[in-house]
Motif scaffolding. Structure first.
Motif, PDB file in Angstrom:
ATOM      1  N   SER A  55      46.329  -4.915 -52.408  1.00 19.50           N
ATOM      2  CA  SER A  55      46.258  -3.489 -52.065  1.00 19.50           C
ATOM      3  C   SER A  55      47.138  -3.238 -50.847  1.00 19.50           C
ATOM      4  O   SER A  55      47.425  -4.152 -50.061  1.00 19.50           O
ATOM      5  N   ARG A  56      47.550  -2.011 -50.669  1.00 21.94           N
ATOM      6  CA  ARG A  56      48.314  -1.625 -49.481  1.00 21.94           C
ATOM      7  C   ARG A  56      48.165  -0.133 -49.267  1.00 21.94           C
ATOM      8  O   ARG A  56      47.767   0.624 -50.161  1.00 21.94           O
ATOM      9  N   GLY A  57      48.499   0.317 -48.063  1.00 28.31           N
ATOM     10  CA  GLY A  57      48.467   1.736 -47.768  1.00 28.31           C
ATOM     11  C   GLY A  57      49.834   2.365 -47.938  1.00 28.31           C
ATOM     12  O   GLY A  57      50.782   1.730 -48.419  1.00 28.31           O
ATOM     13  N   ASP A  58      49.944   3.631 -47.557  1.00 21.75           N
ATOM     14  CA  ASP A  58      51.234   4.320 -47.615  1.00 21.75           C
ATOM     15  C   ASP A  58      52.222   3.655 -46.656  1.00 21.75           C
ATOM     16  O   ASP A  58      51.845   3.074 -45.626  1.00 21.75           O
ATOM     17  N   ILE A  59      53.502   3.771 -46.975  1.00 25.12           N
ATOM     18  CA  ILE A  59      54.554   3.187 -46.149  1.00 25.12           C
ATOM     19  C   ILE A  59      54.568   3.848 -44.767  1.00 25.12           C
ATOM     20  O   ILE A  59      54.426   5.068 -44.629  1.00 25.12           O
ATOM     21  N   THR A  60      54.739   3.021 -43.745  1.00 27.18           N
ATOM     22  CA  THR A  60      54.765   3.502 -42.365  1.00 27.18           C
ATOM     23  C   THR A  60      56.201   3.490 -41.827  1.00 27.18           C
ATOM     24  O   THR A  60      57.105   2.941 -42.456  1.00 27.18           O
ATOM     25  N   LYS A  84      36.451  -0.846 -46.607  1.00 36.02           N
ATOM     26  CA  LYS A  84      35.178  -0.512 -45.963  1.00 36.02           C
ATOM     27  C   LYS A  84      34.933   0.999 -45.921  1.00 36.02           C
ATOM     28  O   LYS A  84      33.796   1.455 -46.040  1.00 36.02           O
ATOM     29  N   LEU A  85      36.009   1.779 -45.748  1.00 37.53           N
ATOM     30  CA  LEU A  85      35.873   3.234 -45.713  1.00 37.53           C
ATOM     31  C   LEU A  85      35.963   3.858 -47.100  1.00 37.53           C
ATOM     32  O   LEU A  85      35.673   5.046 -47.269  1.00 37.53           O
ATOM     33  N   ASP A  86      36.401   3.064 -48.083  1.00 35.35           N
ATOM     34  CA  ASP A  86      36.590   3.533 -49.463  1.00 35.35           C
ATOM     35  C   ASP A  86      37.582   4.691 -49.508  1.00 35.35           C
ATOM     36  O   ASP A  86      37.311   5.767 -50.059  1.00 35.35           O
ATOM     37  N   VAL A  87      38.767   4.447 -48.898  1.00 34.72           N
ATOM     38  CA  VAL A  87      39.823   5.464 -48.867  1.00 34.72           C
ATOM     39  C   VAL A  87      41.078   4.918 -49.541  1.00 34.72           C
ATOM     40  O   VAL A  87      41.262   3.702 -49.661  1.00 34.72           O
ATOM     41  N   LYS A  88      41.939   5.830 -49.989  1.00 41.70           N
ATOM     42  CA  LYS A  88      43.160   5.437 -50.703  1.00 41.70           C
ATOM     43  C   LYS A  88      44.192   4.844 -49.761  1.00 41.70           C
ATOM     44  O   LYS A  88      44.952   3.953 -50.135  1.00 41.70           O
ATOM     45  N   THR A  89      44.249   5.363 -48.561  1.00 40.49           N
ATOM     46  CA  THR A  89      45.195   4.853 -47.573  1.00 40.49           C
ATOM     47  C   THR A  89      44.613   5.084 -46.193  1.00 40.49           C
ATOM     48  O   THR A  89      43.633   5.836 -46.020  1.00 40.49           O
ATOM     49  N   LYS A 231      37.491   8.292 -51.331  1.00 38.40           N
ATOM     50  CA  LYS A 231      38.180   8.471 -52.602  1.00 38.40           C
ATOM     51  C   LYS A 231      37.525   9.524 -53.484  1.00 38.40           C
ATOM     52  O   LYS A 231      38.178  10.123 -54.345  1.00 38.40           O
ATOM     53  N   GLU A 232      36.233   9.747 -53.286  1.00 39.41           N
ATOM     54  CA  GLU A 232      35.502  10.755 -54.064  1.00 39.41           C
ATOM     55  C   GLU A 232      35.472  12.100 -53.365  1.00 39.41           C
ATOM     56  O   GLU A 232      34.702  12.986 -53.740  1.00 39.41           O
ATOM     57  N   ASP A 233      36.287  12.235 -52.308  1.00 42.08           N
ATOM     58  CA  ASP A 233      36.394  13.462 -51.529  1.00 42.08           C
ATOM     59  C   ASP A 233      35.101  13.787 -50.769  1.00 42.08           C
ATOM     60  O   ASP A 233      34.841  14.940 -50.434  1.00 42.08           O
ATOM     61  N   GLN A 234      34.310  12.772 -50.509  1.00 37.68           N
ATOM     62  CA  GLN A 234      33.093  12.955 -49.727  1.00 37.68           C
ATOM     63  C   GLN A 234      33.420  12.860 -48.237  1.00 37.68           C
ATOM     64  O   GLN A 234      34.153  11.973 -47.801  1.00 37.68           O
ATOM     65  N   PHE A 235      32.862  13.771 -47.445  1.00 37.41           N
ATOM     66  CA  PHE A 235      33.129  13.831 -46.015  1.00 37.41           C
ATOM     67  C   PHE A 235      32.291  12.797 -45.265  1.00 37.41           C
ATOM     68  O   PHE A 235      31.117  12.582 -45.565  1.00 37.41           O
ATOM     69  N   HIS A 236      32.912  12.160 -44.249  1.00 42.38           N
ATOM     70  CA  HIS A 236      32.206  11.189 -43.406  1.00 42.38           C
ATOM     71  C   HIS A 236      32.604  11.406 -41.951  1.00 42.38           C
ATOM     72  O   HIS A 236      33.715  11.834 -41.657  1.00 42.38           O
ATOM     73  N   ARG A 237      31.683  11.083 -41.060  1.00 38.73           N
ATOM     74  CA  ARG A 237      31.976  11.160 -39.626  1.00 38.73           C
ATOM     75  C   ARG A 237      31.418   9.914 -38.944  1.00 38.73           C
ATOM     76  O   ARG A 237      30.243   9.567 -39.119  1.00 38.73           O
ATOM     77  N   ILE A 238      32.285   9.238 -38.178  1.00 35.93           N
ATOM     78  CA  ILE A 238      31.865   8.103 -37.360  1.00 35.93           C
ATOM     79  C   ILE A 238      31.835   8.596 -35.915  1.00 35.93           C
ATOM     80  O   ILE A 238      32.869   8.966 -35.360  1.00 35.93           O
TER      81      ILE A 238
END
Length: 445
Positions: A55-60, A84-89, A231-238
């Motif tokens: 896996s990898r994220g968007d190009i930086t 861990k955050l279940d995000v695409k990038t 990824k499911e468009d659910q909002f989170h706050r840390i």
């Protein structure tokens, strides 16, 4: 023998006797040596399709800075954060780590100036310390020390500034001031100041560096709140987390389990031994830069094992050699200099290191490998940090032979390395001189 008219006439006649020289001369005059020498068959060898990928994220994009080692390390770490955050990038703040790197490097230099105060000013060591004290580059263990001490934050928490993306002027000013501070500390030592007095003076000098960094890079957060959607468009706050806790919870690496393997096939560095470089570091109290020198196939085996396990691999190489930057291809036969110039460079890897023709200039990330039916690597998938306008939208392809010749270092978890090589860490570590090529810092822009 001197260069004289007779010798020049012989050279001219020899040149004119080869008709191809005139065609090559015209081509080079029009497009330059590189484009005139490029081997278009290289494109056939690099399909940008790989059998095993992580896996990898968007190009930086490190922009006009030499922070490749930071980008590569954080791009490696973010894969675990994405899971861990279940995000695409996801992207870490490279500005945050740049701030601490500049401050810690300044402290490291000034401490070394105090420690070497009895050395002659014109000694090779002191001149080496003063030559380029605050450049952007670094080594894996230097960055590991920053992560252990300061953690990491999302990019939105400490975004880029003009000077984090354009470091030349910042580095120029900091270098001038650090040389001034070095002169003042050495003069104070000559005047009989104690080490405690010199340390107090150093701390005053260090405040200038801190002040400048806050003005150019911004204030660093002690705690922060991070909001995101998965990824499911659910909002989170840390809420109210420290950078250290964020790294420990959302990357969760045991940095002590990471090991750097190098391939330096020179006579002065036997395989199976651990090495460090004198006066190379960032965090003064951090672990020293340490490598185990091994045959190139050991690097490949460890990198392949990590990739198959889904783990990207940080690596350091001499990126400027046989690179078609626009195509994003690193191939040992990218340029046919023998066809255009009559000869190619015929130094071995060891000779290139010994004679100053090669060293570590850039850090990137392996995010894939293309294996043949027998499990042998054909080419390697590389995530670069030069934006998405070169290569395959920022992805590069490296031939396996290029890996052999110009790759020098990887960092992986110890579990991917045979125990016979890890035993080197149980033995006394050999110290290399500060100017050894293995002390080169990855800082290619």
């Amino acid at each position: 023998m001197t260069i004289n008219n007779e010798l020049l006439k012989a050279y001219e006649e020899k040149f004119n006797a080869e008709p191809a020289n005139h065609a090559v001369k015209q081509a080079i005059a029009k497009v330059g040596i590189a484009d005139a020498s490029i081997d278009n068959n290289m494109l056939r060898r690099h399909s940008f399709v790989f059998s095993d990928e992580t896996s990898r994220g968007d190009i930086t994009n490190q922009k006009a800075s030499g922070r490749c080692w930071m980008f590569a390390a954080l791009n490696t770490a973010r894969v675990d954060t994405m899971k861990k955050l279940d995000v695409k990038t996801f992207e870490f703040s490279q500005n945050y780590t740049l701030f601490w790197d500049k401050l810690e490097k300044s402290n490291y230099l000034l401490d070394n100036i105090i420690e070497t105060a009895d050395e002659p000013l014109n000694s090779r060591l002191v001149q080496h310390l003063l030559f380029d004290p605050i450049q952007d580059g670094g080594q894996w263990d230097m960055f590991s020390g920053l992560l252990q001490k300061y953690g990491a934050v999302p990019k939105s928490v400490m975004p880029e500034t003009y000077h984090s993306s354009n470091t030349r002027e910042l580095n120029r000013l900091l270098t001038a001031k650090l040389r001034e501070f070095a002169a003042k500390l050495r003069d104070a030592h000559k005047a009989g100041k104690t080490k405690e007095e010199l340390t107090a003076q150093k701390d005053e000098h260090l405040y200038f560096v801190y002040n400048l960094l806050v003005k150019t890079l911004g204030e660093v957060p002690e705690t922060f709140t991070y909001e995101y959607r998965d990824k499911e468009d659910q909002f989170h706050r840390i809420n109210d987390i420290t950078p250290q806790d964020f790294f420990n919870e959302y990357v969760a690496w045991n940095l002590n389990d990471r090991v750097s393997l190098i391939n330096a096939p020179t006579e002065d560095k036997p395989y199976g031994k651990a090495y460090t470089v004198k006066y190379l570091g960032t965090v003064k109290e951090g672990n020293p830069v340490t490598y185990i020198n091994v045959p190139i196939d050991v690097l490949k085996k460890a990198a392949i094992a990590a990739i198959k396990d889904g783990e990207p691999v940080w690596f350091g190489c001499d990126v400027g050699k046989m690179l078609d930057r626009k195509a994003g291809i690193m191939d040992h036969h990218a340029y046919d200099y023998e066809a255009t110039l009559g000869e190619t460079v015929e130094l071995t890897k060891a000779q290139r290191l010994d004679y100053g023709e090669s060293l570590l200039t850039h850090a990137m990330v392996f995010v894939g490998v293309d294996l043949d039916a027998d499990g042998n690597p054909i080419k390697w998938k590389v995530e670069n940090s030069w934006g998405d306008t070169s290569g395959d939208k920022g992805i590069y392809s490296m031939s396996d032979q290029w890996f052999d010749e110009y790759n020098y270092q990887i960092t992986v978890d110890k579990k991917y390395v045979d125990e016979k090589w890890l035993k080197a860490l149980e033995e006394p570590v050999t110290e290399l001189e500060p100017w050894d090529p293995m002390g080169a810092l990855a800082m290619m822009q």
